[in-house]
Design a protein around this motif. Structure first.
Motif, mmCIF file in Angstrom:
data_model
loop_
_atom_site.group_PDB
_atom_site.id
_atom_site.type_symbol
_atom_site.label_atom_id
_atom_site.label_comp_id
_atom_site.label_asym_id
_atom_site.label_seq_id
_atom_site.Cartn_x
_atom_site.Cartn_y
_atom_site.Cartn_z
ATOM 1 N N LYS A 209 36.322 29.733 55.366
ATOM 2 C CA LYS A 209 35.823 30.212 56.656
ATOM 3 C C LYS A 209 36.293 31.638 56.944
ATOM 4 N N GLY A 210 36.360 32.437 55.872
ATOM 5 C CA GLY A 210 36.667 33.849 56.024
ATOM 6 C C GLY A 210 38.128 34.205 56.142
ATOM 7 N N THR A 211 39.031 33.239 55.994
ATOM 8 C CA THR A 211 40.457 33.532 56.146
ATOM 9 C C THR A 211 41.247 33.027 54.937
ATOM 10 N N ASN A 212 42.413 33.623 54.716
ATOM 11 C CA ASN A 212 43.310 33.153 53.662
ATOM 12 C C ASN A 212 43.843 31.767 54.005
ATOM 13 N N VAL A 213 43.827 30.852 53.037
ATOM 14 C CA VAL A 213 44.486 29.564 53.232
ATOM 15 C C VAL A 213 45.598 29.339 52.215
ATOM 16 N N PHE A 214 45.568 30.101 51.116
ATOM 17 C CA PHE A 214 46.647 29.972 50.127
ATOM 18 C C PHE A 214 46.688 31.223 49.259
ATOM 19 N N ASP A 215 47.895 31.680 48.967
ATOM 20 C CA ASP A 215 48.105 32.799 48.047
ATOM 21 C C ASP A 215 49.399 32.522 47.297
ATOM 22 N N GLY A 216 49.280 32.179 46.027
ATOM 23 C CA GLY A 216 50.469 31.869 45.247
ATOM 24 C C GLY A 216 50.096 31.419 43.852
ATOM 25 N N THR A 217 51.084 30.988 43.106
ATOM 26 C CA THR A 217 50.846 30.542 41.739
ATOM 27 C C THR A 217 50.301 29.121 41.733
ATOM 28 N N ILE A 218 49.713 28.748 40.605
ATOM 29 C CA ILE A 218 49.226 27.378 40.457
ATOM 30 C C ILE A 218 50.389 26.396 40.544
ATOM 31 N N THR A 219 51.551 26.803 40.025
ATOM 32 C CA THR A 219 52.752 25.961 40.130
ATOM 33 C C THR A 219 53.120 25.736 41.591
ATOM 34 N N ASP A 220 53.064 26.802 42.404
ATOM 35 C CA ASP A 220 53.344 26.678 43.839
ATOM 36 C C ASP A 220 52.352 25.737 44.512
ATOM 37 N N LEU A 221 51.082 25.876 44.142
ATOM 38 C CA LEU A 221 50.037 25.036 44.738
ATOM 39 C C LEU A 221 50.294 23.568 44.448
ATOM 40 N N LYS A 222 50.609 23.274 43.186
ATOM 41 C CA LYS A 222 50.871 21.873 42.822
ATOM 42 C C LYS A 222 52.129 21.355 43.495
ATOM 43 N N SER A 223 53.133 22.230 43.623
ATOM 44 C CA SER A 223 54.380 21.817 44.249
ATOM 45 C C SER A 223 54.192 21.529 45.731
ATOM 46 N N LYS A 224 53.373 22.359 46.401
ATOM 47 C CA LYS A 224 53.208 22.242 47.854
ATOM 48 C C LYS A 224 52.199 21.172 48.246
ATOM 49 N N TYR A 225 51.100 21.081 47.481
ATOM 50 C CA TYR A 225 50.016 20.187 47.879
ATOM 51 C C TYR A 225 49.729 19.090 46.850
ATOM 52 N N GLY A 226 50.520 19.048 45.782
ATOM 53 C CA GLY A 226 50.197 18.137 44.693
ATOM 54 C C GLY A 226 50.833 16.769 44.794
ATOM 55 N N GLN A 227 50.871 16.199 46.002
ATOM 56 C CA GLN A 227 51.487 14.888 46.157
ATOM 57 C C GLN A 227 50.626 13.762 45.574
ATOM 58 N N ILE A 228 49.368 14.076 45.257
ATOM 59 C CA ILE A 228 48.494 13.054 44.699
ATOM 60 C C ILE A 228 48.898 12.758 43.256
ATOM 61 N N ARG A 229 49.072 11.495 42.967
ATOM 62 C CA ARG A 229 49.362 11.044 41.599
ATOM 63 C C ARG A 229 48.259 10.092 41.153
ATOM 64 N N GLU A 230 48.188 9.903 39.847
ATOM 65 C CA GLU A 230 47.168 9.019 39.290
ATOM 66 C C GLU A 230 47.850 7.953 38.437
ATOM 67 N N LEU A 231 47.673 6.723 38.841
ATOM 68 C CA LEU A 231 48.231 5.570 38.130
ATOM 69 C C LEU A 231 47.106 4.932 37.315
ATOM 70 N N ASN A 232 47.302 4.868 35.996
ATOM 71 C CA ASN A 232 46.300 4.271 35.107
ATOM 72 C C ASN A 232 46.897 3.072 34.393
ATOM 73 N N PHE A 233 46.163 1.979 34.401
ATOM 74 C CA PHE A 233 46.653 0.822 33.648
ATOM 75 C C PHE A 233 45.504 -0.019 33.105
ATOM 76 N N ASP A 234 45.848 -0.791 32.091
ATOM 77 C CA ASP A 234 44.890 -1.658 31.407
ATOM 78 C C ASP A 234 45.279 -3.106 31.695
ATOM 79 N N THR A 235 44.314 -3.910 32.114
ATOM 80 C CA THR A 235 44.613 -5.290 32.476
ATOM 81 C C THR A 235 43.445 -6.201 32.105
ATOM 82 N N SER A 236 43.735 -7.465 31.940
ATOM 83 C CA SER A 236 42.676 -8.436 31.638
ATOM 84 C C SER A 236 42.041 -8.989 32.916
#
Length: 333
Positions: free
Chosen positions: A230-257
Protein backbone atom coordinates in the motif's frame (compact mmCIF):
# COMPACT_ATOMS: atom_id res chain seq x y z
CA UNK A 1 24.93 3.64 -4.96
CA UNK A 2 21.13 4.10 -4.64
CA UNK A 3 19.54 6.43 -2.13
CA UNK A 4 15.78 6.80 -1.69
CA UNK A 5 14.58 9.23 0.96
CA UNK A 6 10.91 10.00 1.74
CA UNK A 7 9.91 9.22 -1.84
CA UNK A 8 6.28 10.03 -2.57
CA UNK A 9 4.12 9.87 -5.69
CA UNK A 10 0.57 11.18 -6.02
CA UNK A 11 -1.76 10.90 -9.01
CA UNK A 12 -5.02 12.60 -9.86
CA UNK A 13 -7.77 10.20 -10.82
CA UNK A 14 -10.88 11.43 -12.64
CA UNK A 15 -14.14 10.06 -11.23
CA UNK A 16 -16.71 9.73 -14.02
CA UNK A 17 -20.41 9.30 -13.38
CA UNK A 18 -22.14 6.67 -15.54
CA UNK A 19 -23.80 7.41 -18.87
CA UNK A 20 -23.55 10.17 -21.45
CA UNK A 21 -24.46 12.84 -18.91
CA UNK A 22 -21.60 11.71 -16.70
CA UNK A 23 -19.18 11.83 -19.65
CA UNK A 24 -20.17 15.38 -20.55
CA UNK A 25 -20.00 16.50 -16.93
CA UNK A 26 -16.53 15.01 -16.45
CA UNK A 27 -15.38 16.77 -19.61
CA UNK A 28 -16.30 20.28 -18.41
CA UNK A 29 -16.35 19.86 -14.63
CA UNK A 30 -14.16 16.85 -13.85
CA UNK A 31 -14.43 15.38 -10.38
CA UNK A 32 -10.95 14.26 -9.35
CA UNK A 33 -9.58 12.18 -6.53
CA UNK A 34 -6.02 12.24 -5.18
CA UNK A 35 -4.36 8.81 -5.21
CA UNK A 36 -1.20 8.26 -3.17
CA UNK A 37 0.67 5.45 -4.90
CA UNK A 38 3.89 5.72 -2.86
CA UNK A 39 4.04 7.12 0.67
CA UNK A 40 7.39 8.39 1.94
CA UNK A 41 9.46 5.29 1.13
CA UNK A 42 13.14 5.31 2.16
CA UNK A 43 15.97 2.81 1.61
CA UNK A 44 19.58 2.67 0.44
CA UNK A 45 21.38 0.11 -1.71
CA UNK A 46 25.21 -0.05 -1.57
CA UNK A 47 27.30 -0.80 -4.64
CA UNK A 48 27.32 -4.46 -5.65
CA UNK A 49 24.24 -5.53 -3.67
CA UNK A 50 21.36 -7.58 -5.09
CA UNK A 51 18.20 -6.21 -3.47
CA UNK A 52 14.93 -8.12 -3.56
CA UNK A 53 12.19 -5.50 -3.95
CA UNK A 54 8.86 -7.20 -3.35
CA UNK A 55 5.22 -6.60 -2.50
CA UNK A 56 1.70 -7.67 -3.53
CA UNK A 57 0.04 -6.42 -6.70
CA UNK A 58 -0.79 -2.73 -6.39
CA UNK A 59 1.78 -2.18 -3.62
CA UNK A 60 3.62 0.54 -5.56
CA UNK A 61 6.67 -1.44 -6.73
CA UNK A 62 6.42 -0.45 -10.39
CA UNK A 63 5.85 3.20 -9.46
CA UNK A 64 9.04 3.21 -7.37
CA UNK A 65 11.02 1.55 -10.17
CA UNK A 66 9.71 4.08 -12.70
CA UNK A 67 10.83 6.93 -10.45
CA UNK A 68 14.26 5.34 -9.99
CA UNK A 69 14.69 4.90 -13.73
CA UNK A 70 13.50 8.45 -14.46
CA UNK A 71 10.25 7.52 -16.22
CA UNK A 72 8.18 9.24 -13.50
CA UNK A 73 8.93 12.35 -11.46
CA UNK A 74 8.38 12.05 -7.69
CA UNK A 75 5.80 14.33 -6.10
CA UNK A 76 8.29 14.83 -3.26
CA UNK A 77 11.34 13.20 -1.75
CA UNK A 78 14.78 12.33 -3.05
CA UNK A 79 16.05 9.51 -5.22
CA UNK A 80 19.61 9.43 -6.52
CA UNK A 81 21.67 6.77 -8.24
CA UNK A 82 25.44 7.15 -8.07
CA UNK A 83 24.82 10.73 -6.96
CA UNK A 84 22.61 11.56 -9.97
CA UNK A 85 18.97 12.54 -10.13
CA UNK A 86 17.20 10.22 -12.62
CA UNK A 87 15.16 13.07 -14.12
CA UNK A 88 18.13 15.36 -14.71
CA UNK A 89 20.77 14.84 -17.42
CA UNK A 90 18.73 11.97 -18.83
CA UNK A 91 21.09 11.21 -21.70
CA UNK A 92 24.09 10.59 -19.46
CA UNK A 93 22.02 8.96 -16.73
CA UNK A 94 20.52 6.20 -18.89
CA UNK A 95 24.05 5.11 -19.84
CA UNK A 96 24.58 4.16 -16.19
CA UNK A 97 21.53 1.88 -15.84
CA UNK A 98 20.06 -1.21 -17.47
CA UNK A 99 16.37 -2.11 -17.31
CA UNK A 100 14.61 -5.41 -18.06
CA UNK A 101 10.83 -5.71 -17.90
CA UNK A 102 9.81 -9.36 -18.04
CA UNK A 103 6.63 -8.75 -20.04
CA UNK A 104 8.10 -6.12 -22.40
CA UNK A 105 11.10 -6.07 -24.68
CA UNK A 106 13.57 -3.41 -25.81
CA UNK A 107 14.55 -5.49 -28.83
CA UNK A 108 13.52 -4.74 -32.42
CA UNK A 109 10.98 -7.41 -33.35
CA UNK A 110 11.94 -8.02 -36.98
CA UNK A 111 15.69 -7.47 -36.78
CA UNK A 112 18.13 -10.34 -36.26
CA UNK A 113 19.42 -10.20 -32.70
CA UNK A 114 22.97 -9.40 -33.81
CA UNK A 115 21.74 -6.30 -35.68
CA UNK A 116 19.66 -5.24 -32.69
CA UNK A 117 22.82 -5.17 -30.58
CA UNK A 118 24.51 -3.18 -33.32
CA UNK A 119 21.77 -0.54 -33.10
CA UNK A 120 22.05 -0.43 -29.30
CA UNK A 121 25.83 -0.06 -29.63
CA UNK A 122 25.27 3.18 -31.58
CA UNK A 123 22.58 4.44 -29.21
CA UNK A 124 24.80 3.94 -26.16
CA UNK A 125 27.90 5.11 -28.06
CA UNK A 126 29.90 2.00 -27.15
CA UNK A 127 33.35 2.01 -28.87
CA UNK A 128 33.91 -0.85 -31.33
CA UNK A 129 36.70 -2.55 -29.35
CA UNK A 130 34.68 -2.45 -26.11
CA UNK A 131 31.59 -3.68 -27.97
CA UNK A 132 33.41 -6.77 -29.27
CA UNK A 133 34.79 -7.62 -25.82
CA UNK A 134 31.38 -7.05 -24.26
CA UNK A 135 29.58 -9.27 -26.76
CA UNK A 136 32.14 -12.02 -26.21
CA UNK A 137 31.53 -11.78 -22.47
CA UNK A 138 27.71 -11.77 -22.82
CA UNK A 139 27.86 -14.68 -25.26
CA UNK A 140 29.80 -16.68 -22.70
CA UNK A 141 27.55 -15.83 -19.73
CA UNK A 142 24.14 -15.93 -21.44
CA UNK A 143 24.86 -18.44 -24.25
CA UNK A 144 23.54 -16.26 -27.10
CA UNK A 145 25.50 -17.78 -29.96
CA UNK A 146 22.91 -20.38 -31.02
CA UNK A 147 20.22 -17.76 -31.79
CA UNK A 148 22.09 -14.46 -32.26
CA UNK A 149 21.42 -14.45 -36.03
CA UNK A 150 17.68 -15.15 -35.62
CA UNK A 151 15.01 -12.42 -35.84
CA UNK A 152 13.77 -11.47 -32.37
CA UNK A 153 10.20 -12.49 -33.24
CA UNK A 154 11.32 -16.11 -33.73
CA UNK A 155 12.94 -16.45 -30.29
CA UNK A 156 11.41 -18.51 -27.50
CA UNK A 157 10.48 -16.74 -24.27
CA UNK A 158 13.63 -18.00 -22.55
CA UNK A 159 15.85 -16.94 -25.45
CA UNK A 160 14.23 -13.51 -25.60
CA UNK A 161 14.71 -12.99 -21.87
CA UNK A 162 18.42 -13.84 -22.14
CA UNK A 163 18.65 -11.52 -25.14
CA UNK A 164 16.92 -8.71 -23.22
CA UNK A 165 19.28 -9.09 -20.26
CA UNK A 166 22.25 -8.96 -22.65
CA UNK A 167 20.81 -5.80 -24.26
CA UNK A 168 20.47 -4.14 -20.85
CA UNK A 169 24.11 -5.01 -20.03
CA UNK A 170 25.65 -4.07 -23.37
CA UNK A 171 26.83 -0.67 -22.13
CA UNK A 172 28.19 -2.03 -18.80
CA UNK A 173 25.67 -0.25 -16.53
CA UNK A 174 26.41 0.31 -12.86
CA UNK A 175 22.83 -0.53 -11.87
CA UNK A 176 20.51 -3.18 -13.30
CA UNK A 177 16.74 -3.11 -12.72
CA UNK A 178 15.08 -6.49 -13.25
CA UNK A 179 11.29 -6.65 -13.22
CA UNK A 180 10.06 -10.27 -13.23
CA UNK A 181 13.05 -11.59 -15.24
CA UNK A 182 12.01 -15.26 -14.92
CA UNK A 183 8.23 -14.91 -15.39
CA UNK A 184 6.75 -17.75 -17.44
CA UNK A 185 10.06 -19.60 -17.87
CA UNK A 186 10.72 -23.28 -17.27
CA UNK A 187 12.97 -24.46 -14.45
CA UNK A 188 16.11 -24.97 -16.58
CA UNK A 189 15.92 -21.53 -18.20
CA UNK A 190 15.23 -19.91 -14.82
CA UNK A 191 18.38 -21.49 -13.44
CA UNK A 192 20.42 -20.28 -16.41
CA UNK A 193 19.20 -16.71 -15.99
CA UNK A 194 19.73 -16.74 -12.21
CA UNK A 195 23.27 -18.03 -12.71
CA UNK A 196 23.95 -15.29 -15.27
CA UNK A 197 22.68 -12.56 -12.92
CA UNK A 198 24.73 -13.98 -10.06
CA UNK A 199 27.86 -14.17 -12.23
CA UNK A 200 27.52 -10.61 -13.53
CA UNK A 201 26.90 -9.25 -10.03
CA UNK A 202 29.90 -11.11 -8.62
CA UNK A 203 32.40 -10.34 -11.37
CA UNK A 204 31.35 -6.79 -12.29
CA UNK A 205 29.93 -5.58 -8.96
CA UNK A 206 26.75 -4.55 -10.76
CA UNK A 207 24.11 -3.32 -8.32
CA UNK A 208 20.83 -5.14 -8.95
CA UNK A 209 17.27 -4.34 -7.91
CA UNK A 210 15.15 -7.44 -8.47
CA UNK A 211 11.35 -7.22 -8.50
CA UNK A 212 9.65 -10.59 -8.66
CA UNK A 213 6.79 -12.76 -7.44
CA UNK A 214 8.98 -15.85 -7.77
CA UNK A 215 10.45 -16.02 -4.28
CA UNK A 216 12.96 -18.65 -5.37
CA UNK A 217 14.69 -15.83 -7.25
CA UNK A 218 14.86 -13.83 -4.02
CA UNK A 219 16.26 -16.67 -1.92
CA UNK A 220 18.87 -17.64 -4.49
CA UNK A 221 20.04 -14.16 -5.54
CA UNK A 222 19.37 -11.74 -2.67
CA UNK A 223 20.46 -11.51 0.93
CA UNK A 224 18.35 -8.45 1.63
CA UNK A 225 14.67 -7.66 1.03
CA UNK A 226 12.73 -4.41 0.92
CA UNK A 227 9.03 -5.20 1.11
CA UNK A 228 6.33 -2.60 0.48
CA UNK A 229 2.56 -2.72 0.77
CA UNK A 230 0.00 0.00 0.00
CA UNK A 231 2.83 2.35 -0.91
CA UNK A 232 4.77 2.11 2.36
CA UNK A 233 7.74 0.15 3.71
CA UNK A 234 6.75 -2.88 5.77
CA UNK A 235 10.13 -4.63 5.99
CA UNK A 236 13.77 -3.85 5.22
CA UNK A 237 16.36 -6.41 6.22
CA UNK A 238 18.02 -9.70 5.43
CA UNK A 239 16.17 -12.91 4.67
CA UNK A 240 17.65 -14.28 7.91
CA UNK A 241 16.09 -11.34 9.81
CA UNK A 242 12.75 -11.94 8.11
CA UNK A 243 12.71 -15.61 9.06
CA UNK A 244 13.82 -14.80 12.59
CA UNK A 245 11.16 -12.12 13.11
CA UNK A 246 8.20 -13.61 11.25
CA UNK A 247 9.16 -17.24 10.70
CA UNK A 248 7.26 -18.79 13.59
CA UNK A 249 5.44 -21.07 11.15
CA UNK A 250 6.77 -24.63 11.19
CA UNK A 251 5.84 -27.62 9.08
CA UNK A 252 5.31 -31.02 10.67
CA UNK A 253 5.36 -33.93 8.20
CA UNK A 254 4.60 -37.51 9.08
CA UNK A 255 3.63 -40.81 7.52
CA UNK A 256 0.86 -42.88 9.09
CA UNK A 257 -1.43 -45.78 8.26
CA UNK A 258 -4.44 -43.89 9.68
CA UNK A 259 -6.69 -42.88 6.81
CA UNK A 260 -8.22 -39.82 8.49
CA UNK A 261 -6.06 -38.18 11.14
CA UNK A 262 -8.61 -35.43 11.92
CA UNK A 263 -10.64 -37.86 14.04
CA UNK A 264 -7.63 -38.46 16.34
CA UNK A 265 -5.66 -35.21 16.22
CA UNK A 266 -7.61 -32.22 17.53
CA UNK A 267 -4.73 -29.73 17.20
CA UNK A 268 -6.96 -26.66 16.97
CA UNK A 269 -8.99 -27.39 20.09
CA UNK A 270 -6.10 -28.73 22.16
CA UNK A 271 -3.68 -25.85 21.50
CA UNK A 272 -6.26 -23.09 20.82
CA UNK A 273 -5.01 -22.38 17.29
CA UNK A 274 -6.76 -19.77 15.17
CA UNK A 275 -7.61 -20.60 11.54
CA UNK A 276 -4.56 -18.60 10.37
CA UNK A 277 -2.21 -20.43 12.73
CA UNK A 278 -2.98 -23.99 11.65
CA UNK A 279 -3.54 -26.00 8.50
CA UNK A 280 -3.67 -29.80 8.16
CA UNK A 281 -3.44 -31.57 4.81
CA UNK A 282 -3.55 -35.32 4.25
CA UNK A 283 -2.72 -37.10 1.01
CA UNK A 284 -2.98 -40.85 1.48
CA UNK A 285 -0.60 -41.80 4.27
CA UNK A 286 1.28 -38.49 4.13
CA UNK A 287 0.21 -35.68 6.49
CA UNK A 288 1.45 -32.08 6.42
CA UNK A 289 0.71 -29.81 9.39
CA UNK A 290 1.62 -26.11 9.23
CA UNK A 291 1.42 -24.42 12.63
CA UNK A 292 2.47 -21.28 14.48
CA UNK A 293 5.20 -22.36 16.90
CA UNK A 294 4.61 -19.26 19.06
CA UNK A 295 1.19 -20.76 19.93
CA UNK A 296 2.38 -24.35 20.35
CA UNK A 297 6.13 -25.15 20.57
CA UNK A 298 7.54 -27.82 18.28
CA UNK A 299 8.22 -30.14 21.23
CA UNK A 300 4.57 -29.98 22.34
CA UNK A 301 3.32 -30.66 18.81
CA UNK A 302 5.61 -33.68 18.49
CA UNK A 303 4.63 -35.08 21.91
CA UNK A 304 0.91 -34.65 21.23
CA UNK A 305 1.12 -36.20 17.76
CA UNK A 306 3.16 -39.22 18.85
CA UNK A 307 0.89 -39.75 21.86
CA UNK A 308 -2.30 -39.74 19.80
CA UNK A 309 -1.32 -41.59 16.66
CA UNK A 310 1.13 -44.19 15.40
CA UNK A 311 3.52 -42.78 12.80
CA UNK A 312 6.06 -44.51 10.57
CA UNK A 313 8.24 -41.44 10.00
CA UNK A 314 8.14 -37.82 11.19
CA UNK A 315 10.08 -34.59 10.51
CA UNK A 316 9.86 -30.86 11.20
CA UNK A 317 10.81 -28.10 8.77
CA UNK A 318 11.23 -24.36 9.19
CA UNK A 319 8.85 -22.21 7.17
CA UNK A 320 10.15 -21.21 3.76
CA UNK A 321 10.24 -17.57 2.74
CA UNK A 322 7.18 -17.94 0.49
CA UNK A 323 5.02 -19.05 3.41
CA UNK A 324 6.28 -16.20 5.62
CA UNK A 325 5.63 -13.53 3.00
CA UNK A 326 2.23 -14.98 2.16
CA UNK A 327 1.27 -14.57 5.82
CA UNK A 328 2.65 -11.03 5.92
CA UNK A 329 0.58 -10.04 2.88
CA UNK A 330 -2.50 -11.66 4.37
CA UNK A 331 -2.06 -9.95 7.73
CA UNK A 332 -1.15 -6.59 6.16
CA UNK A 333 1.85 -6.07 8.45
Amino acid sequence: MIKVENLRKEFKKTIKEPGLKGSIKSLFHPNTEQIIAVKDISFEVPKGEVLGFIGPNGAGKSTVIKMLTGILTPTSGICTIDGRNPRENRKSYVKEIGVVFGQRTQLWWDLPLRETYGVLKEIYEVPEDKFKKRMAFLNEVLDLESFITSPVRTLSLGQRMRADIAASLLHSPKVLFLDEPTIGLDVVVKDNIRNAIEYINKHEQTTVILTTHDLSDIELLSKRIVMIDKGTNVFDGTITDLKSKYGQIRELNFDTSVRDVSSLLAYKEHFKFSDEDLSVEQDGSFVKVRFNSSVAPVSDMLSYTLDKIKVNDISVKDADIEEIIRRLYKQGV
